[in-house]
Write an enzyme that holds these catalytic residues in place. Structure first.
Site, PDB file in Angstrom:
ATOM      1  N   CYS A   1     -52.055 -12.710  31.541  1.00 44.02           N
ATOM      2  CA  CYS A   1     -50.799 -12.991  31.716  1.00 44.02           C
ATOM      3  C   CYS A   1     -50.340 -13.835  33.013  1.00 44.02           C
ATOM      4  O   CYS A   1     -49.208 -14.009  33.318  1.00 44.02           O
ATOM      5  CB  CYS A   1     -49.954 -11.683  31.657  1.00 44.02           C
ATOM      6  SG  CYS A   1     -50.112 -10.765  33.245  1.00 44.02           S
TER       7      CYS A   1
ATOM      8  N   VAL B   1     -61.412   7.151  46.901  1.00 41.28           N
ATOM      9  CA  VAL B   1     -61.579   5.738  45.974  1.00 41.28           C
ATOM     10  C   VAL B   1     -62.738   5.051  46.011  1.00 41.28           C
ATOM     11  O   VAL B   1     -62.924   3.637  45.648  1.00 41.28           O
ATOM     12  CB  VAL B   1     -60.194   4.968  46.409  1.00 41.28           C
ATOM     13  CG1 VAL B   1     -59.054   5.723  46.093  1.00 41.28           C
ATOM     14  CG2 VAL B   1     -60.197   4.491  47.717  1.00 41.28           C
ATOM     15  N   ASP B   2     -63.703   5.703  46.914  1.00 43.57           N
ATOM     16  CA  ASP B   2     -64.773   4.777  47.216  1.00 43.57           C
ATOM     17  C   ASP B   2     -66.001   5.029  46.268  1.00 43.57           C
ATOM     18  O   ASP B   2     -66.986   4.077  46.315  1.00 43.57           O
ATOM     19  CB  ASP B   2     -65.305   5.296  48.735  1.00 43.57           C
ATOM     20  CG  ASP B   2     -65.724   6.803  48.718  1.00 43.57           C
ATOM     21  OD1 ASP B   2     -65.939   7.223  47.652  1.00 43.57           O
ATOM     22  OD2 ASP B   2     -65.404   7.285  49.848  1.00 43.57           O
TER      23      ASP B   2
ATOM     24  N   THR C   1     -60.577  17.214  53.456  1.00 41.10           N
ATOM     25  CA  THR C   1     -59.137  16.729  52.947  1.00 41.10           C
ATOM     26  C   THR C   1     -58.222  17.536  54.194  1.00 41.10           C
ATOM     27  O   THR C   1     -58.227  18.528  54.280  1.00 41.10           O
ATOM     28  CB  THR C   1     -58.773  17.070  51.538  1.00 41.10           C
ATOM     29  OG1 THR C   1     -57.494  16.650  51.361  1.00 41.10           O
ATOM     30  CG2 THR C   1     -58.968  18.301  50.791  1.00 41.10           C
TER      31      THR C   1
ATOM     32  N   CYS D   1     -54.290 -12.814  36.955  1.00 42.53           N
ATOM     33  CA  CYS D   1     -54.756 -12.021  35.489  1.00 42.53           C
ATOM     34  C   CYS D   1     -55.056 -13.244  34.593  1.00 42.53           C
ATOM     35  O   CYS D   1     -54.013 -14.143  34.587  1.00 42.53           O
ATOM     36  CB  CYS D   1     -53.594 -11.538  35.116  1.00 42.53           C
ATOM     37  SG  CYS D   1     -54.100 -10.657  33.328  1.00 42.53           S
TER      38      CYS D   1
ATOM     39  N   HIS E   1     -57.083   9.452  42.662  1.00 40.10           N
ATOM     40  CA  HIS E   1     -56.433   8.309  43.241  1.00 40.10           C
ATOM     41  C   HIS E   1     -57.187   6.951  42.759  1.00 40.10           C
ATOM     42  O   HIS E   1     -56.913   5.986  43.455  1.00 40.10           O
ATOM     43  CB  HIS E   1     -56.458   8.332  44.612  1.00 40.10           C
ATOM     44  CG  HIS E   1     -55.457   9.568  45.364  1.00 40.10           C
ATOM     45  ND1 HIS E   1     -55.605   9.907  46.548  1.00 40.10           N
ATOM     46  CD2 HIS E   1     -54.586  10.511  44.440  1.00 40.10           C
ATOM     47  CE1 HIS E   1     -54.841  11.131  46.554  1.00 40.10           C
ATOM     48  NE2 HIS E   1     -54.184  11.267  45.145  1.00 40.10           N
TER      49      HIS E   1
ATOM     50  N   GLN F   1     -60.052  12.898  45.805  1.00 44.83           N
ATOM     51  CA  GLN F   1     -59.087  11.827  46.247  1.00 44.83           C
ATOM     52  C   GLN F   1     -59.638  10.642  46.761  1.00 44.83           C
ATOM     53  O   GLN F   1     -58.904   9.469  47.283  1.00 44.83           O
ATOM     54  CB  GLN F   1     -58.294  12.468  47.493  1.00 44.83           C
ATOM     55  CG  GLN F   1     -57.388  13.810  47.142  1.00 44.83           C
ATOM     56  CD  GLN F   1     -56.847  14.505  48.314  1.00 44.83           C
ATOM     57  OE1 GLN F   1     -55.999  14.369  48.692  1.00 44.83           O
ATOM     58  NE2 GLN F   1     -57.912  15.261  48.870  1.00 44.83           N
TER      59      GLN F   1
ATOM     60  N   ASN G   1     -63.961  21.781  56.864  1.00 47.50           N
ATOM     61  CA  ASN G   1     -63.252  20.451  57.248  1.00 47.50           C
ATOM     62  C   ASN G   1     -63.374  20.471  58.716  1.00 47.50           C
ATOM     63  O   ASN G   1     -63.861  21.347  59.432  1.00 47.50           O
ATOM     64  CB  ASN G   1     -61.764  20.830  56.960  1.00 47.50           C
ATOM     65  CG  ASN G   1     -61.119  19.217  56.988  1.00 47.50           C
ATOM     66  OD1 ASN G   1     -61.052  18.623  55.951  1.00 47.50           O
ATOM     67  ND2 ASN G   1     -60.180  19.029  58.079  1.00 47.50           N
TER      68      ASN G   1
ATOM     69  N   CYS H   1     -54.688  -5.842  36.532  1.00 48.82           N
ATOM     70  CA  CYS H   1     -53.656  -6.723  36.715  1.00 48.82           C
ATOM     71  C   CYS H   1     -52.395  -5.893  37.096  1.00 48.82           C
ATOM     72  O   CYS H   1     -52.152  -4.986  36.642  1.00 48.82           O
ATOM     73  CB  CYS H   1     -53.230  -7.454  35.441  1.00 48.82           C
ATOM     74  SG  CYS H   1     -51.453  -8.381  35.446  1.00 48.82           S
TER      75      CYS H   1
HETATM   76  P1  NAD Z   1     -57.150  12.804  55.400  1.00 48.53           P
HETATM   77  O1  NAD Z   1     -57.502  11.238  56.145  1.00 48.53           O
HETATM   78  O2  NAD Z   1     -55.820  13.099  55.203  1.00 48.53           O
HETATM   79  O3  NAD Z   1     -58.066  14.005  55.964  1.00 48.53           O
HETATM   80  C1  NAD Z   1     -59.421  13.897  55.872  1.00 48.53           C
HETATM   81  C2  NAD Z   1     -59.845  15.210  56.862  1.00 48.53           C
HETATM   82  O4  NAD Z   1     -61.337  15.173  56.724  1.00 48.53           O
HETATM   83  C3  NAD Z   1     -59.412  15.232  58.229  1.00 48.53           C
HETATM   84  O5  NAD Z   1     -58.674  16.706  58.268  1.00 48.53           O
HETATM   85  C4  NAD Z   1     -60.440  15.487  59.164  1.00 48.53           C
HETATM   86  O6  NAD Z   1     -60.300  16.413  60.047  1.00 48.53           O
HETATM   87  C5  NAD Z   1     -61.548  15.587  58.006  1.00 48.53           C
HETATM   88  N1  NAD Z   1     -62.903  15.228  58.387  1.00 48.53           N
HETATM   89  C6  NAD Z   1     -63.332  14.017  58.994  1.00 48.53           C
HETATM   90  N2  NAD Z   1     -64.631  13.863  59.088  1.00 48.53           N
HETATM   91  C7  NAD Z   1     -64.984  15.052  58.473  1.00 48.53           C
HETATM   92  C8  NAD Z   1     -66.517  15.491  58.087  1.00 48.53           C
HETATM   93  N3  NAD Z   1     -67.598  14.554  58.638  1.00 48.53           N
HETATM   94  N4  NAD Z   1     -66.348  16.550  57.390  1.00 48.53           N
HETATM   95  C9  NAD Z   1     -65.329  17.485  57.108  1.00 48.53           C
HETATM   96  N5  NAD Z   1     -64.252  17.035  57.425  1.00 48.53           N
HETATM   97  C10 NAD Z   1     -63.976  15.909  57.979  1.00 48.53           C
HETATM   98  O7  NAD Z   1     -57.774  12.152  54.027  1.00 48.53           O
HETATM   99  P2  NAD Z   1     -57.600  12.860  52.416  1.00 48.53           P
HETATM  100  O8  NAD Z   1     -56.992  14.406  52.542  1.00 48.53           O
HETATM  101  O9  NAD Z   1     -58.472  12.414  51.503  1.00 48.53           O
HETATM  102  O10 NAD Z   1     -56.100  12.022  52.066  1.00 48.53           O
HETATM  103  C11 NAD Z   1     -55.878  10.813  52.513  1.00 48.53           C
HETATM  104  C12 NAD Z   1     -55.793   9.757  51.290  1.00 48.53           C
HETATM  105  O11 NAD Z   1     -56.462   8.644  51.789  1.00 48.53           O
HETATM  106  C13 NAD Z   1     -56.307   9.842  50.151  1.00 48.53           C
HETATM  107  O12 NAD Z   1     -55.058   9.536  49.212  1.00 48.53           O
HETATM  108  C14 NAD Z   1     -57.467   9.025  49.861  1.00 48.53           C
HETATM  109  O13 NAD Z   1     -57.146   8.254  48.372  1.00 48.53           O
HETATM  110  C15 NAD Z   1     -57.154   8.174  50.716  1.00 48.53           C
HETATM  111  N6  NAD Z   1     -58.360   7.664  51.338  1.00 48.53           N
HETATM  112  C16 NAD Z   1     -59.649   7.422  50.795  1.00 48.53           C
HETATM  113  C17 NAD Z   1     -60.971   7.007  51.338  1.00 48.53           C
HETATM  114  C18 NAD Z   1     -62.104   6.898  50.798  1.00 48.53           C
HETATM  115  O14 NAD Z   1     -62.202   6.762  49.533  1.00 48.53           O
HETATM  116  N7  NAD Z   1     -63.371   7.123  51.407  1.00 48.53           N
HETATM  117  C19 NAD Z   1     -60.675   6.622  53.091  1.00 48.53           C
HETATM  118  C20 NAD Z   1     -59.306   6.938  53.597  1.00 48.53           C
HETATM  119  C21 NAD Z   1     -58.257   7.335  52.758  1.00 48.53           C
HETATM  120 ZN    ZN Z   2     -52.032  -9.496  33.332  1.00 48.96          ZN
END
Ligand code: NAD
Ligand code: ZN
Length: 246
Positions: free
Chosen positions: A150, A103-104, A188, A147, A119, A101, A213, A127
């Site tokens: 367009c 996006v990094d 997550t 863009c 995600h 999930q 977690n 765009c």
């Molecule tokens: P979330 O923030 O809802 O949950 C993160 C979970 O990870 C929490 O339950 C927390 O307790 C746990 N956690 C924190 N540090 C941890 C560690 N070191 N080891 C294990 N667990 C740990 O994130 P999510 O469930 O990914 O959903 C939120 C949305 O946020 C997603 O759609 C995502 O695309 C987006 N998001 C992405 C990033 C990224 O790409 N780095 C950052 C923030 C949010």
């Molecule tokens: Zn465009």
């Protein structure tokens, strides 16, 4: 760290394993999860109020700037031990599928061969009108860049709250969950749908569900094994115990 023999043996013998990762996996790389409070300039906003199509419509510059700030943080960040363990698993398990999930792009930076990004990816820009991907844009402008085909506003190539997920990635993820003997849910909170259903779907189809977690989640009572701790500590320990020569 001690792991139940039933899990170690199952993982050692498994042919098909999948893992779903969330923001917690990147926490040890210095990237904040959405549930952590934001810092600095952005502390007054809730991410849920910035990561929506409505927010972009209302104030594109605010949303663009927030993503530009996050993109800069992502570029500075390095993969951590959890990302590297997932690269190892892809090497050690005959059929390993990584679904994220996040996006990094840190799984790819670590060297994971194939990543199902549910995600999108904050490093990519497209765009908002015609969808054309852009690899270059002017970050210094006072306005949101446009863009070159367009004239539409550019936006991050991520899935915002209320938008649908990319269909082929979602299909691949559900198919992987259905076919897995072991399904990991790592870092997550398990509250963002439809990703949150994957672990339950895997379980219904016979997988052992393993959660790693920092805190309990709605999935915890349904998981076959649940480890409360840092992904960057638990996962490397499990991989080591399972796959080091006996
Ligand atoms: P979330 O923030 O809802 O949950 C993160 C979970 O990870 C929490 O339950 C927390 O307790 C746990 N956690 C924190 N540090 C941890 C560690 N070191 N080891 C294990 N667990 C740990 O994130 P999510 O469930 O990914 O959903 C939120 C949305 O946020 C997603 O759609 C995502 O695309 C987006 N998001 C992405 C990033 C990224 O790409 N780095 C950052 C923030 C949010
Ligand atoms: Zn465009």
């Amino acid at each position: 760290m001690e792991f139940p023999a039933a899990l170690v043996n199952a993982l050692r013998q498994a042919q098909r394993v999948s893992a779903l990762t969330g923001a917690g996996v990147s926490q040890e790389s210095g990237l904040r999860t959405f549930r952590d409070a934001q810092d600095g300039l952005w502390a007054q906003f809730r991410p849920e109020d910035l990561a929506t199509p409505q927010a972009f419509q209302r104030n594109p510059k605010l949303v663009w700037d927030w993503y530009a700030w996050r993109r800069a943080k992502v570029r500075e960040a390095k993969p951590n031990a959890a990302h590297l363990s997932l690269v190892e698993l892809a090497r050690l398990v005959p059929h390993f599928i990584l679904i994220t999930q996040n996006v990094d792009g840190l799984h790819q930076a670590a060297g994971s061969p194939r990543v199902i990004e549910l995600h999108g990816n904050i490093r990519r820009v497209r765009c908002s009108v015609c969808g054309k991907p852009h690899s270059e844009w002017d970050e210094s402008e006072a306005e949101v860049p446009r863009c070159n085909t367009c004239g539409g506003l550019l936006r991050p190539d991520v899935v915002w709250f209320g938008e649908s997920l990319p269909a082929s990635e979602l299909d691949t993820a559900f198919e992987a969950a259905r076919n897995s003997q072991i399904f990991f849910s790592i870092g997550t909170s398990g509250v963002v749908q439809p990703a949150a259903s994957l672990a339950y779907y895997a379980k219904q189809n016979g997988a052992l569900v393993v959660e790693i977690n920092a805190e309990p989640t709605p999935l915890t009572p349904s998981a076959d094994f649940s480890f409360q701790g840092k992904a960057g500590e638990v996962l490397p320990a499990l991989v080591k115990v399972t796959f080091s020569k006996q």
